[in-house]
Motif scaffolding. Sequence first.
Motif, short mmCIF file in Angstrom:
data_model
loop_
_atom_site.label_atom_id
_atom_site.label_comp_id
_atom_site.label_asym_id
_atom_site.label_seq_id
_atom_site.Cartn_x
_atom_site.Cartn_y
_atom_site.Cartn_z
N THR A 1 0.73 -1.26 0.14
CA THR A 1 -0.06 -0.17 -0.08
C THR A 1 0.97 1.33 0.08
N GLU A 2 1.83 1.32 1.10
CA GLU A 2 2.63 2.66 1.28
C GLU A 2 3.46 2.89 -0.07
N PRO A 3 4.32 1.81 -0.50
CA PRO A 3 5.08 2.08 -1.63
C PRO A 3 4.61 2.16 -3.06
N TYR A 4 3.50 1.80 -3.28
CA TYR A 4 2.91 1.41 -4.70
C TYR A 4 1.68 2.14 -4.82
N GLY A 5 0.85 2.58 -3.82
CA GLY A 5 -0.32 3.23 -3.84
C GLY A 5 -1.42 2.60 -4.71
N PRO A 6 -1.78 1.34 -4.49
CA PRO A 6 -2.84 0.79 -5.52
C PRO A 6 -4.02 1.53 -5.39
N ALA A 7 -5.12 1.67 -6.19
CA ALA A 7 -6.31 2.10 -6.39
C ALA A 7 -7.08 1.82 -5.18
N VAL A 8 -7.29 0.55 -4.84
CA VAL A 8 -7.94 0.02 -3.57
C VAL A 8 -6.94 -0.97 -2.91
N VAL A 9 -7.18 -1.39 -1.60
CA VAL A 9 -6.51 -2.30 -0.86
C VAL A 9 -7.74 -2.80 0.17
N HIS A 10 -8.05 -4.24 -0.24
CA HIS A 10 -9.05 -4.66 0.86
C HIS A 10 -8.37 -5.63 1.77
N TYR A 11 -8.40 -5.09 3.00
CA TYR A 11 -7.97 -6.04 4.19
C TYR A 11 -8.83 -6.68 4.92
N ILE A 12 -8.32 -8.10 5.29
CA ILE A 12 -8.94 -9.01 6.14
C ILE A 12 -8.81 -8.49 7.72
N ASP A 13 -9.87 -8.41 8.39
CA ASP A 13 -9.92 -7.65 9.60
C ASP A 13 -9.75 -9.03 10.69
N GLY A 14 -8.72 -9.16 11.22
CA GLY A 14 -8.46 -10.22 11.92
C GLY A 14 -9.07 -10.15 13.65
N THR A 15 -9.31 -8.65 13.64
CA THR A 15 -10.01 -8.51 15.15
C THR A 15 -11.61 -8.15 15.19
N ALA A 16 -12.09 -8.41 13.95
CA ALA A 16 -13.61 -8.43 13.81
C ALA A 16 -14.39 -8.99 14.96
N GLY A 17 -15.30 -8.32 15.40
CA GLY A 17 -15.98 -9.11 16.42
C GLY A 17 -16.62 -10.53 16.05
N ASP A 18 -16.87 -10.59 14.61
CA ASP A 18 -17.54 -12.18 14.42
C ASP A 18 -16.76 -12.28 13.02
N PRO A 19 -15.70 -13.11 13.42
CA PRO A 19 -14.94 -13.69 12.36
C PRO A 19 -15.49 -14.29 11.10
N ALA A 20 -16.59 -14.98 11.50
CA ALA A 20 -17.59 -15.69 10.54
C ALA A 20 -17.99 -14.68 9.32
N ALA A 21 -18.53 -13.64 10.06
CA ALA A 21 -18.98 -12.51 9.29
C ALA A 21 -18.08 -11.80 8.56
#
Length: 259
Positions: free
Chosen positions: A98-118
């Motif tokens: 993200t920081e060196p290349y600046g893609p249009a969009v980066v989608h991250y997986i949130d490992g601390t999401a309250g509902d991992p299944a969701a």
Amino acid sequence: MQDQFTVDTMPVRIGADGAAVAAAAAAHTAAVLRDRVAANGAARVVVATGNSQLPFVRALRGEDVPWSRVTVFHMDEYVGVGDDHPASFRRWIRREVTEPYGPAVVHYIDGTAGDPAAECDRYEELLRAAPVDLVCLGIGENGHLAFNEPDVADPDDTRWARIVELTDVSRRQQVGEGHFPDLAAVPATAISLTVPALLGAAVVQAVVPEARKAAAVRAALTGPVGRHCPASLLRTHPGAVLFLDRDSAGQLDGTTADV
């Protein structure tokens, strides 16, 4: 690349060292992304994290990549690990992509999401929203792809993202790579893209340097294809290509005909 041969329909390219492999893989990735952007106006790529992928990802700095048209996904994250943790894959993607290349969009997986299944549902929906053009992955020391472990990985999985349990082999690999101080500190579960998600891309590029991967490489290329060695499933993909160095190819026989 010094040597090239084919296993089933998959090209295998062996470079003299890690730097040569990184440069060749970076050139391949850049060419695929340029082609997809030229054809479709945009490209979608999944990028693996981890020590073995660092030279390749950093070699992209020397390539002409239309990052402003590229959407980036990653393929796994530990459940319960925040994006400021040294082992976080979100942190890795942010720092190395993200920081060196600046893609249009980066989608991250949130490992601390309250509902991992969701969270699995949310990420899968993002992945399925449009075709994935390229997956850039590695192979684990036990032959896993992302965190799809031997004998558990399901090539017919109906899900594209799910919660998985990590084997002790995979958890020890994370300790050995310096991401955690000991086995007890490694989370027992992660959110991972599944085999169908990884192999659903038009092109799948595997970059696998280092001697510690040699046994997995041999099993993937010379043994039967099946879930016992998830990496062997790469041989079923018509757009897969494998990049090795001399060390990771060290347990293969010396001639193309022997592979």
